[in-house]
Design an enzyme around this catalytic site. Structure first.
Site, PDB file in Angstrom:
ATOM      1  CB  SER A  26     -14.233 -21.489 -23.803  1.00  8.44           C
ATOM      2  OG  SER A  26     -15.262 -21.128 -23.070  1.00  8.44           O
ATOM      3  CE1 TYR A  66     -12.143 -23.281 -18.881  1.00  9.22           C
ATOM      4  CE2 TYR A  66     -13.518 -21.666 -19.576  1.00  9.22           C
ATOM      5  CZ  TYR A  66     -12.943 -22.664 -19.705  1.00  9.22           C
ATOM      6  OH  TYR A  66     -13.401 -23.664 -20.763  1.00  9.22           O
TER       7      TYR A  66
END
Ligand SMILES: NC(=O)c1ccc[n+]([C@@H]2O[C@H](COP(=O)([O-])OP(=O)(O)OC[C@H]3O[C@@H](n4cnc5c(N)ncnc54)[C@H](O)[C@@H]3O)[C@@H](O)[C@H]2O)c1
Length: 284
Positions: A141, A154
């Site tokens: 990401s 995350y």
């Protein structure tokens, strides 16, 4: 003949979002695909649509036995494994760092990082045994490239995925197994908009230079290229697919004093040399 004719792929998180879009694209390109997902209802619905080229297996990607069974299913059902797309994910632990529960932190790393380790471990065993290479694709990401684009666990987990893609690319290169990461930006999936598409659209317009929204099919296109022979010499790379969000950075230029109207003029600035700037107004 499709671009992935003869190719067998496992796609984790293939029941929704960019994993589902990739499964659809891969099958359209004549691959055979195993969708591995925790969501049984969505997974079974996906393979019902995709037909005999697809299989579903319920799999928790953070559980070693589940990942091993997933890779075995690909070999049992389709005879081999060429592509492992470690893509399943969740938002995971959130909140102030002083409050986050340690088990939530570990569970986040379980789904986002342990999963990639396990997927790589079991896929590489089969690919090495087959002796004719393979492609491992990991969904990271833009959140793993800097702070500020995701919650702590995350972001740290996605940074780990980027690095793990590099270290395993080195290790597996001798076997012609390529390992790459994809770093999506804002992609319109159920995970991203969480049911509030209008809010997500607004956010996109604020942050993203590209005028249209990112779709699962945009990630599927990148994954298709990484899965196929045209990326033969690409390994250890992370490919950002984000409509230029990362390229835009903080966009100081245009906000700093003196730069607000620069799109309406052209010329040459000489800094603090004392020489005057040459300026031509474009609307003159
Ligand atoms: N959507 C975005 O904007 C965006 C941006 C950057 C990265 N990502 C990453 O992309 C990947 C795919 O996300 P998406 O946006 O398509 O989300 P999604 O929620 O639409 O799909 C994710 C799928 O993963 C499955 N899954 C979750 N935990 C699992 C587990 N433990 N075992 C097996 N399956 C599990 C879910 O059931 C779901 O089907 C994730 O790794 C996510 O972190 C998404």
């Amino acid at each position: 003949m499709g671009q992935l004719d003869g190719t067998v792929a496992v796609i984790t998180g293939g029941a929704s979002g960019m994993g589902l879009a990739s499964a659809q694209r891969f099958v359209a390109e004549d691959a055979r695909v195993v969708i591995a997902d925790l969501n049984v209802e969505a997974g079974e619905r996906a393979v019902a649509e995709l037909g005999s080229a697809a299989r579903f297996i319920r799999c928790d990607v953070s559980v070693e036995a589940d990942v091993a069974s997933t890779v075995s299913l690909a070999v049992e059902a389709f005879g081999r494994l060429d592509v492992m797309f470690n893509n399943a994910g969740i938002g995971g632990a959130f909140g102030p760092i002083t409050e986050i529960d340690v088990d939530d932190w570990d569970a986040t790393f379980g789904v986002l990082v342990r999963s990639v380790f396990l997927g790589t471990k079991y896929a590489a065993r089969v690919m090495i045994e087959q002796g004719d290479g393979g492609s491992i694709i990991n969904t990271a990401s833009v959140a793993g490239q800097s702070g500020g684009n995701g919650p702590q666990a995350y972001s740290a987990a996605k940074a780990a995925v980027i690095n793990l893609s590099q270290t395993t690319a080195l290790e597996l290169a001798a076997h012609h197994i390529r390992v790459n990461a994809i770093c999506p930006g804002l992609i319109f999936t159920p995970l991203m908009h969480a049911g509030d598409e209008a809010h997500a659209e607004g956010l996109m317009r604020e942050l993203q230079p590209w005028p249209e929204r990112g779709e699962g099919s945009d990630i599927a296109g990148a994954a298709l290229w990484l899965a196929g022979p045209d990326s033969r010499f690409v390994s250890g790379e992370s490919i950002t697919v984000d409509g230029a969000i990362t390229a835009a950075g903080t966009r100081l230029f245009g906000k700093l004093s003196g730069t607000q109207n620069l799109h309406r003029m052209t010329g040459m600035a000489h800094g603090t040399t004392g020489l005057p700037a040459t300026v031509r107004r474009l609307d003159d």
